[in-house]
Design an enzyme around this catalytic site. Structure first.
Site, PDB file in Angstrom:
ATOM      1  N   CYS A  15      -4.058  16.636 -30.073  1.00  0.00           N
ATOM      2  CA  CYS A  15      -2.668  16.787 -29.628  1.00  0.00           C
ATOM      3  C   CYS A  15      -1.889  17.567 -30.696  1.00  0.00           C
ATOM      4  O   CYS A  15      -1.905  17.197 -31.871  1.00  0.00           O
ATOM      5  CB  CYS A  15      -2.025  15.423 -29.405  1.00  0.00           C
ATOM      6  SG  CYS A  15      -0.265  15.538 -29.037  1.00  0.00           S
ATOM      7  N   CYS A  19      -0.874   8.353 -28.000  1.00  0.00           N
ATOM      8  CA  CYS A  19      -1.558   9.501 -27.406  1.00  0.00           C
ATOM      9  C   CYS A  19      -2.961   9.515 -27.990  1.00  0.00           C
ATOM     10  O   CYS A  19      -3.126   9.484 -29.206  1.00  0.00           O
ATOM     11  CB  CYS A  19      -0.822  10.792 -27.761  1.00  0.00           C
ATOM     12  SG  CYS A  19      -1.784  12.252 -27.342  1.00  0.00           S
TER      13      CYS A  19
END
Ligand code: IVH
Length: 695
Positions: A446, A441
């Site tokens: 995040c 990711c």
């Protein structure tokens, strides 16, 4: 140097190198640095190159250097190499005893010898006139393969035999042991093993390369020794534990074989001993199982055998196993269960790890409901699907993993797992660069990265904040009480007390635990930052570098100073550091040049965090040059763990007490080493004294 002098020098070098090999690989003692030893070996090699006529088969230079073979020669064993029958419970063990007791009715309760059962590969070593000439695998028990070249690379195997420190009783019984060993054939059997650390390291490399990890240490040891090019075996950190003297040199008990092996310079199980009753055997097995995790290598049970060699051979053989011995195995560390789902979990570096959610299953007394699948290549290799029946394994503290999918049990309803195109946590983009196994990711914000990063920050090897586990971190994040790790240092009792599972007292404890970590070793601090590819060891290396660059040498420094050191380091500076490759250097460089990370460090600085100088530097000076001997049972750890801890702080560990011993650490029921220490006036430490040295 003239030729004669060179010959003398060669002999002396050989002797010194062999002596240090013996200290290091058999007694776990290091008296000179690796670099110094390498340079002695180098000198020997140069001199031997100049005068090849002085090369002897047992020269340390002969361990490596053989050319790759086309194939292995077959070797017929002088006596068959047998295997062992397995028992798994006290009941099965008692049945074995009853069976043999019937065959030897005149001998009540024959003495049993107990030893660790190593998880490796059985090999036979043959010495001719005291020189190692041939090593072979077990093969089918009758005929094995000649793997001499590979075995020579194992430093715990002596290339020539000499008798050291023979106890008086044995000398009396076998006065000409050394003569017998030096004249004629002498065969030893034992297990070639690989250390846990090497096993894990090699498997990580395999996975990173997208290749199959080795299923167990046995396979890896076997795989390494069955390579035609000895350079591969040499690179694999193998060791050898001897457990059998095949040649008759006058021994009448198996216990004497272990003594002989040690005297001749082999490594043999230090815990091996004579046991009398079934209770003794059970206690030895339990003790061995407790010690198992702390050992450097894998064992899978104990071997129990009749100690009297005459009785043992009189009991004969059934099939391929001697009646007089059994392998008393530990409970299996594998079980079969079903995969309910596979979900990608985002780690602190953003890597997505597929995790199998399982129908709960008990392995060795622990219930398992998750197992890692490592990465997509591993899923492909195993061919595992959602709904599959699988074999799950767990080894010690290691995260359980899936070993195999039982495809014959499929119903047709199983589903393949596909890695999602978006991060399961933030919905952000996933990167999967060509040539890399990992999916990642890329969203630096995040929440999963933040969460995992926080778990890592407070974990045992990082800030080690007691009472602050993932559940509390989750609660703190969910209630917006913290945004990042720096906020932890602002928490007050009143913030924590209202949380679930907290009260005033526990809240106060956690706040206290956070406060005492405001001062932390630099290596832990660097490790806690969670920089990609920076594990514990790299963090230590970096800490040492940073210390070297500090202008003012003090025991502590501010985070501000750390920031400035790393900001100034170029990519090239980082790559120059030993053990840091281009990939790791790039990762460190990017981390310290990232705006968010810098803000985070400044925030930590404002909280007054101080980094103390590398533990190893201060501590090493404290314990280096000191020799410890351990005796008796310790309460808080096994003796092996204690030895490990002492060594980690630079101390030497010895098995026997002499005037040179700095301390004897005596647990409960200490043995003769304690008396010896008193006699020689060596200071004796209690377990508590020892623990206080470690903290
Ligand atoms: S005695 C009759 N002692 O276990 C065979 N074996 O399951 C003599 N092993 O093939 C074996 N540690 O490879 C013995 N301390 C130990 C052992 C040990 C591991 C292995 C050996 C053997 C296998 C039998």
């Amino acid at each position: 140097m003239n030729k004669q002098e060179t010959k003398k020098r060669i002999e002396k070098l050989r002797h010194v190198i062999n002596h240090h090999r013996y200290l290091y690989h058999l007694l776990d003692r290091q008296e000179i640095s690796d670099a110094a030893l390498d340079s002695l070996k180098h000198e020997l090699k140069l001199l031997e190159d100049q005068f090849p006529e002085f090369i002897t088969p047992d020269s340390p230079t002969q361990r490596v250097g053989g050319a790759a073979l086309d194939k292995f020669q077959k070797v017929r064993h002088a006596t068959p190499m047998l295997s062992l029958e397995d028992v798994f419970s006290e009941e099965e063990f008692r049945d074995w005893q009853t069976r043999i007791q019937k065959l030897i009715p005149d001998v009540r309760h024959p003495e049993i010898f107990g030893e660790r059962k190593f998880d490796g590969l059985a090999v036979s070593l043959t010495y001719e006139n005291g020189i190692f000439t041939r090593g072979a695998t077990r093969g089918d028990g009758m005929v094995g393969e000649d793997i001499t070249q590979n075995l020579k690379t194992i430093e715990s195997i002596p290339l020539s035999l000499e008798a050291r420190d023979m106890p008086a009783a044995l000398k009396k019984k076998m006065p000409d042991l050394e003569k017998r060993v030096q004249n004629g054939v002498f065969e030893v059997r034992g297990e070639a093993i690989i250390t846990k650390r090497a096993f894990e390291k090699i498997n990580k490399e395999q996975i990173a390369k997208g290749e199959r990890p080795y299923a167990n240490p046995r396979n890896l040891a076997a795989g390494s020794l069955r390579q035609l090019d000895p350079k591969i075996a040499a690179s694999r950190a193998l060791a050898f534990f001897a457990y059998d003297v095949v040649t008759d040199v006058g021994q009448t008990f198996h216990s004497e074989e272990h003594d002989i092996l040690r005297i001749l310079g082999f490594r043999s199980d230090p815990s091996a001993r004579v046991l009398s009753t079934v209770e003794d055997v059970m206690a030895y097995r339990a003790e061995t199982e407790r010690e198992r995790n702390a050992l450097m290598y894998h064992i899978d049970g104990i071997v129990a055998q009749v100690n009297d060699n005459n009785l043992f051979s009189g009991l004969g053989v059934v099939g391929k196993a001697p009646r007089g011995a059994v392998a008393f195995k530990f409970p299996p560390q594998e079980a079969v269960t079903r995969v309910r789902a596979i979900q990608a979990q985002v780690g602190r570096t953003g890597v997505l790890t597929p995790v199998a959610h399982l129908e709960p299953v008990n392995i060795g007394g622990v219930t398992i409901s998750r197992a890692t699948l490592h990465n997509m290549d591993e899923i492909k290799r195993l061919g595992v699907k959602i709904g599959d029946t699988v074999i799950v394994g767990r080894a010690g503290d290691v995260i359980p993993d899936i070993r195999a999918a039982l495809k014959d049990l499929r119903t047709g309803k199983e589903k393949s797992f596909r890695m999602s195109k978006r991060c399961p946590v933030c919905g952000g983009e996933i990167a999967h660069p060509a040539g890399e196994v990992a999916y990642r990711c890329v969203n630096k914000k995040c929440p999963a990265l933040k969460r995992e990063g926080l778990y890592h920050f407070v974990s045992r090897k990082a800030f080690d904040i007691e009472g602050l586990g993932p559940k509390t971190i989750n609660a703190l994040l969910d209630q917006s009480l913290i945004q990042d790790a720096a906020d932890l240092f602002d928490l007050k009792e009143g913030d924590l007390a209202p949380l679930e599972r907290f009260g005033e007292k526990s809240a106060a404890n956690v706040v206290g635990a956070i406060r005492i970590r405001k001062e932390i070793s630099l290596s832990r601090f660097l490790y806690a930052l969670g920089i990609l590819h920076v594990g514990e060891e790299t963090a230590q290396t970096l800490a040492k570098q940073a210390v070297a660059k500090l202008k003012v040498k003090s025991a502590k420094c501010k985070i501000k100073e750390i920031i400035s050191i790393f900001e100034k380091m170029s990519l090239d500076d980082l790559q120059q550091i030993e053990d840091i490759g281009p990939k790791v250097a790039q990762s460190i460089y990017s981390w310290f040049h990232d705006k968010h990370n810098r803000e985070f460090l400044q925030k930590l600085d404002r909280r007054g965090i101080l980094a103390s100088m590398p533990e190893s530097r201060i501590r090493y000076q404290e314990l280096s040059g000191k020799t410890f001997v351990f005796t008796g049972e310790l309460k808080t750890m096994s003796r092996d763990e204690a030895k490990e801890k002492a060594r980690a702080l630079g101390a030497d560990v010895s098995e026997s007490v002499s005037k040179k011993t700095s301390y004897v650490v005596a647990g409960e029921k200490p043995g003769s080493k304690y008396d010896k220490a008193r006699e020689l006036g060596v200071p004796v430490l209690t377990e508590d004294n020892f623990l206080s040295l470690l903290t």
